[in-house]
Design a protein around this motif. Structure first.
Motif, short mmCIF file in Angstrom:
data_model
loop_
_atom_site.label_atom_id
_atom_site.label_comp_id
_atom_site.label_asym_id
_atom_site.label_seq_id
_atom_site.Cartn_x
_atom_site.Cartn_y
_atom_site.Cartn_z
N SER A 100 -3.59 -7.11 9.64
CA SER A 100 -3.96 -7.01 8.23
C SER A 100 -5.12 -6.05 8.04
N ILE A 101 -5.23 -5.51 6.85
CA ILE A 101 -6.34 -4.60 6.55
C ILE A 101 -7.68 -5.32 6.68
N LEU A 152 -16.37 2.24 10.04
CA LEU A 152 -16.42 2.23 8.58
C LEU A 152 -17.86 2.21 8.08
N PHE A 153 -18.82 2.28 8.99
CA PHE A 153 -20.25 2.34 8.67
C PHE A 153 -20.71 1.16 7.82
N ASN A 154 -20.00 0.02 7.96
CA ASN A 154 -20.35 -1.20 7.23
C ASN A 154 -20.45 -0.96 5.72
N GLU A 155 -19.67 0.00 5.23
CA GLU A 155 -19.69 0.33 3.81
C GLU A 155 -18.92 -0.71 2.99
N GLN A 156 -19.25 -0.78 1.70
CA GLN A 156 -18.45 -1.60 0.80
C GLN A 156 -17.05 -1.01 0.72
N THR A 157 -16.08 -1.83 0.37
CA THR A 157 -14.68 -1.46 0.55
C THR A 157 -14.29 -0.15 -0.13
N ASP A 158 -14.76 0.09 -1.36
CA ASP A 158 -14.28 1.29 -2.07
C ASP A 158 -14.95 2.58 -1.57
N ARG A 159 -15.86 2.47 -0.58
CA ARG A 159 -16.47 3.65 0.01
C ARG A 159 -16.07 3.85 1.47
N GLN A 160 -15.11 3.07 1.93
CA GLN A 160 -14.70 3.15 3.33
C GLN A 160 -13.68 4.26 3.54
N ASP A 161 -13.91 5.07 4.55
CA ASP A 161 -12.97 6.13 4.92
C ASP A 161 -12.05 5.59 6.02
N TRP A 162 -10.80 5.31 5.66
CA TRP A 162 -9.84 4.71 6.58
C TRP A 162 -9.01 5.74 7.33
N HIS A 163 -9.18 7.01 7.06
CA HIS A 163 -8.32 8.01 7.69
C HIS A 163 -8.49 8.08 9.21
N ASN A 172 -2.08 11.78 8.70
CA ASN A 172 -0.83 11.02 8.63
C ASN A 172 0.00 11.39 7.41
N GLY A 173 -0.42 12.43 6.69
CA GLY A 173 0.36 12.91 5.55
C GLY A 173 0.13 12.16 4.26
N ILE A 174 -0.90 11.30 4.24
CA ILE A 174 -1.24 10.57 3.03
C ILE A 174 -2.75 10.46 2.91
N ARG A 175 -3.22 10.18 1.69
CA ARG A 175 -4.61 9.82 1.45
C ARG A 175 -4.63 8.39 0.93
N VAL A 176 -5.61 7.62 1.38
CA VAL A 176 -5.67 6.22 0.99
C VAL A 176 -7.09 5.84 0.59
N ARG A 177 -7.19 4.79 -0.21
CA ARG A 177 -8.46 4.16 -0.55
C ARG A 177 -8.27 2.65 -0.45
N ARG A 178 -9.28 1.97 0.04
CA ARG A 178 -9.18 0.52 0.14
C ARG A 178 -9.58 -0.14 -1.17
N THR A 179 -8.78 -1.12 -1.57
CA THR A 179 -9.14 -2.00 -2.66
C THR A 179 -8.73 -3.41 -2.25
N GLY A 180 -9.70 -4.30 -2.17
CA GLY A 180 -9.43 -5.64 -1.67
C GLY A 180 -8.94 -5.58 -0.23
N ASP A 181 -7.79 -6.21 0.01
CA ASP A 181 -7.23 -6.23 1.36
C ASP A 181 -6.02 -5.32 1.49
N ASN A 182 -5.98 -4.28 0.67
CA ASN A 182 -4.91 -3.29 0.73
C ASN A 182 -5.49 -1.89 0.80
N LEU A 183 -4.70 -0.97 1.35
CA LEU A 183 -4.99 0.45 1.22
C LEU A 183 -4.02 1.02 0.20
N ILE A 184 -4.56 1.63 -0.85
CA ILE A 184 -3.73 2.22 -1.89
C ILE A 184 -3.48 3.68 -1.54
N VAL A 185 -2.23 4.11 -1.57
CA VAL A 185 -1.92 5.52 -1.35
C VAL A 185 -2.26 6.28 -2.63
#
Length: 302
Positions: free
Chosen positions: A104-105, A116-127, A69-82
């Protein structure tokens, strides 16, 4: 339709040879393909969902040409940070995606737990989830924007920057690192968003060629980039535990896509210097530069 059913059956057979036999799951997906007449994109997406049922990160199904989608993101809390903009210039680094296609995220995180393999949020691959969406709601400062999500084919070329006293390489597709000409040392190589699978002999070549570099890795370092990290002295690795594809990967061409699998089970790499993530500053990169200074006698600047 029959081409896709046959491709599915080939993947199912390989999985069973690996000891991953689940007739209930496989029969259900096979019945889906018997009824559907998917296009290549839809087929690839459903195959990713199918493989996620086995809860192994070492399984993947990808297009021969990588797109995003032309961006990379990481989840933190209930947001995806670009965290990076690779093609879609409407986004900027630091944007907070609060909703995708109106959901909502947090809601999507529950819906796609398996993917998301039930991973903790900062290890989730949302792509993979981004690819299923048509719209993103973005919070930028105190302004809210809504963007339709587009598809971009990526060339995967590595970015090379000559810094004060060292060379920094940001790797996208791992083949981009393999194809680079001679680089001025010392080297800082960023594998945090690297993807792609190349032959084992190429990984061995890179491990020898870049044996003195400092590498940045984290939970999005996957595929052959992660395999490369596994072959490097972990004292030269900075960041977070890697994705889960550090075993030798097999790449089977099937029609317009590749089935990727391993005989190992989700091996990761833990760097010698583990850094807590901070989305306000790139603390991983700053820490890696300090390590490079230590290894090289302090004659470099960030």
């Amino acid at each position: 339709m029959y081409e896709y059913v046959n491709t599915f059956k080939e993947v199912r057979s390989i999985l069973e040879d690996l000891g991953l036999k689940d007739d209930a799951i496989s029969d259900n997906y096979q019945s889906v393909f018997n009824k559907l007449n998917p296009n290549p994109f839809t087929f690839q997406q459903v195959m990713v969902d199918y493989l996620a049922e086995f809860n192994l990160k070492s399984l993947d199904f990808v297009d021969q040409r990588y797109w995003s989608n032309g961006i990379r993101v990481r989840r933190t809390g209930d947001n995806l940070i670009v965290t990076a903009v690779t093609a879609d210039r409407r986004f900027v680094v630091g944007d907070r995606i609060t909703h995708l296609s109106g959901d909502s995220i947090a809601m999507l995180g529950e819906r796609y737990q398996k993917l998301l393999f039930n991973e903790q949020t900062d290890r989730q691959d949302w792509h993979p989830i981004l690819k299923k969406q048509h719209e993103a709601t973005v919070l930028r400062g105190d302004q809210i924007y809504t963007f339709d999500l587009k598809a971009f084919e990526e060339e995967g070329t590595s970015e090379v920057f000559e810094r004060d006293g060292f060379t920094e390489v940001i790797v996208h597709h791992i083949r981009g690192l393999y194809q680079l000409a001679d680089l001025r040392k010392p080297l800082l190589i960023d594998l945090r968003d690297a993807y792609g699978v190349v032959p084992e002999e190429r990984i061995n070549h890179m491990a020898e060629r870049f044996s003195e570099a400092v590498f940045l890795v984290d939970g999005m370092t996957k595929g052959s980039a992660e395999r490369l990290a596994a072959k490097i002295n972990n004292q030269q690795l900075v960041g977070q535990e890697t994705y889960g594809q550090a075993e030798r990967l097999n790449k089977q061409s099937l029609g317009e896509q590749f089935f990727i699998y391993s005989e190992g089970k989700d091996m990761t790499v833990i760097p010698g210097t583990v850094v807590e993530l901070n989305y306000e500053t790139d603390i991983v990169r700053e820490t890696a530069i300090q390590l490079l200074k230590q290894l090289r006698g302090g004659n470099i600047n960030g």
